[in-house]
Design an enzyme around this catalytic site. Structure first.
Site, PDB file in Angstrom:
ATOM      1  N   GLU A   1      -6.690   4.019   8.503  1.00 54.55           N
ATOM      2  CA  GLU A   1      -6.608   5.466   8.287  1.00 54.55           C
ATOM      3  C   GLU A   1      -7.933   6.029   7.783  1.00 54.55           C
ATOM      4  OE1 GLU A   1      -3.216   5.446   5.754  1.00 54.55           O
ATOM      5  OE2 GLU A   1      -1.878   4.921   7.417  1.00 54.55           O
TER       6      GLU A   1
ATOM      7  N   ASN B   1       0.851  -1.191   0.000  1.00 47.99           N
ATOM      8  CA  ASN B   1       0.000   0.000   0.000  1.00 47.99           C
ATOM      9  C   ASN B   1       0.889   1.245   0.000  1.00 47.99           C
ATOM     10  OD1 ASN B   1      -1.946   1.974   0.360  1.00 47.99           O
ATOM     11  ND2 ASN B   1      -2.350   1.455   2.500  1.00 47.99           N
TER      12      ASN B   1
ATOM     13  N   GLY C   1       3.221   3.554  15.472  1.00 47.44           N
ATOM     14  CA  GLY C   1       3.651   4.843  15.994  1.00 47.44           C
ATOM     15  C   GLY C   1       3.397   5.049  17.477  1.00 47.44           C
TER      16      GLY C   1
ATOM     17  N   LYS D   1      -0.004   4.285  -0.156  1.00 52.30           N
ATOM     18  CA  LYS D   1      -0.665   5.407   0.524  1.00 52.30           C
ATOM     19  C   LYS D   1      -0.521   6.684  -0.319  1.00 52.30           C
ATOM     20  CE  LYS D   1      -0.151   3.116   4.940  1.00 52.30           C
ATOM     21  NZ  LYS D   1       0.017   3.243   6.400  1.00 52.30           N
TER      22      LYS D   1
ATOM     23  N   SER E   1       3.888  -2.691  10.326  1.00 53.50           N
ATOM     24  CA  SER E   1       5.353  -2.551  10.340  1.00 53.50           C
ATOM     25  C   SER E   1       6.050  -3.805   9.821  1.00 53.50           C
ATOM     26  CB  SER E   1       5.842  -2.214  11.754  1.00 53.50           C
ATOM     27  OG  SER E   1       5.264  -1.007  12.209  1.00 53.50           O
TER      28      SER E   1
ATOM     29  N   HIS F   1      -9.606   0.589   5.672  1.00 50.55           N
ATOM     30  CA  HIS F   1      -8.259   0.755   6.221  1.00 50.55           C
ATOM     31  C   HIS F   1      -8.315   1.601   7.489  1.00 50.55           C
ATOM     32  CE1 HIS F   1      -4.065   2.081   6.541  1.00 50.55           C
ATOM     33  NE2 HIS F   1      -3.754   1.028   5.812  1.00 50.55           N
TER      34      HIS F   1
ATOM     35  N   GLU G   1      -4.936  -5.255  11.062  1.00 53.84           N
ATOM     36  CA  GLU G   1      -4.001  -4.170  11.349  1.00 53.84           C
ATOM     37  C   GLU G   1      -3.999  -3.879  12.860  1.00 53.84           C
ATOM     38  OE1 GLU G   1      -4.075  -0.807   8.143  1.00 53.84           O
ATOM     39  OE2 GLU G   1      -6.144  -1.217   8.720  1.00 53.84           O
TER      40      GLU G   1
END
Length: 274
Positions: free
Chosen positions: A112, A18, A188, A20, A228, A110, A182
């Protein structure tokens, strides 16, 4: 079964990149060429391990032209799609458009999109149905944030997202789905997700599919892990029994790194030889 013990996988592994909101159309073409050339130089068996990329919408026509013109053995898809077919939906992209560009996949739900655009399970279902109407394979993304993880309700939370979609589909359709787990809590945050986390959730998802739609659907649906993923950890992830592939983010922007991820079987053999 994502293992080399019997010399073959029960489901065809899928390595999905992906991109992005990265890579303009010129950069995207260069990246895809380098990725495929690297894999071909390493004699990658694309029939055995499927490779797919998810460029920005503005790159898709260039990717289509390159794949068709050079007969590249890679699949590609949209990073999102609209639940609507057409009309006054400024900025949206319909499944019809993706199909016309030769896409075979579409990412749906997703993390996000769920977080930054407040898209819930109802939107994810509508987008899965839109993808299916245009013969696109949806990659349904599910997962939990750090608060849910710390509360210990991560399995139930994620299965609620899964059930919101599979409960509205028949068994034959569910057997063709790709579901990507996910661990949003590990992106992060300083927290670390390991292969055991991938297996725990993928196993729970497969059993949920089995309970709802039977053995054939559970055996057919491909389950990915996305969090990751890199060349130095993909072998451990892909060794897990219920993990059928990976959804790669930043590492897919590096041709050599992504190609190395796609060649995870080589890492498995190397690890077993140690």
């Amino acid at each position: 079964m994502a293992t080399l013990t019997n010399g073959a996988f029960d489901r065809r592994p899928l390595i999905a990149g992906n991109w992005k909101m990265n890579m303009d159309h010129r950069q995207g073409i260069t990246l895809l060429q380098k990725t495929v050339w690297t894999l071909q130089d390493a004699n990658h068996d694309f029939d055995r391990v499927e490779v797919a990329v998810f460029p920005p919408f503005t790159d898709l026509r260039g990717v289509q032209t390159l794949v068709a013109g050079d007969d590249l053995p890679v699949a590609y898809g949209g990073q999102d799609l609209s639940p609507a077919e057409s009309g006054a939906y400024t900025g949206d992209i319909s499944g019809q458009f993706l199909q016309a560009l030769g896409c075979t996949f579409a990412l749906v739900g997703h993390s996000e999109r769920r977080t930054l655009h407040s898209e819930g399970d109802d939107v994810a279902l509508a987008k899965v149905q839109a993808a299916l109407r245009h013969e696109l394979t949806p990659i349904l993304c599910v997962g939990e944030d750090l608060e849910v993880r710390r509360a210990g309700t991560h399995v139930a939370h994620t299965l609620d997202q899964v059930h919101a979609v599979i409960n509205e589909l028949d068994a034959a359709t569910v057997a063709t789905l790709v579901i990507a787990y996910e661990p949003v809590w590990a992106i992060g945050t300083g927290e670390v997700a390991g292969p055991e986390d991938a297996q725990e959730m993928c196993s729970a998802i497969r059993e949920a599919v089995r309970a709802q739609h039977g053995d054939d659907a559970a055996a057919g649906a491909r389950l990915l892990y996305g969090g990751s993923v890199k060349a130095n950890n993909v072998a451990q992830i892909m060794r897990e029994r219920d993990v059928d592939g990976v959804l790669v983010g930043g590492a897919s922007l590096d041709a050599a790194e992504f190609a190395s991820i796609a060649r995870f079987e080589q890492h498995l053999v190397t690890d077993e030889a140690r």
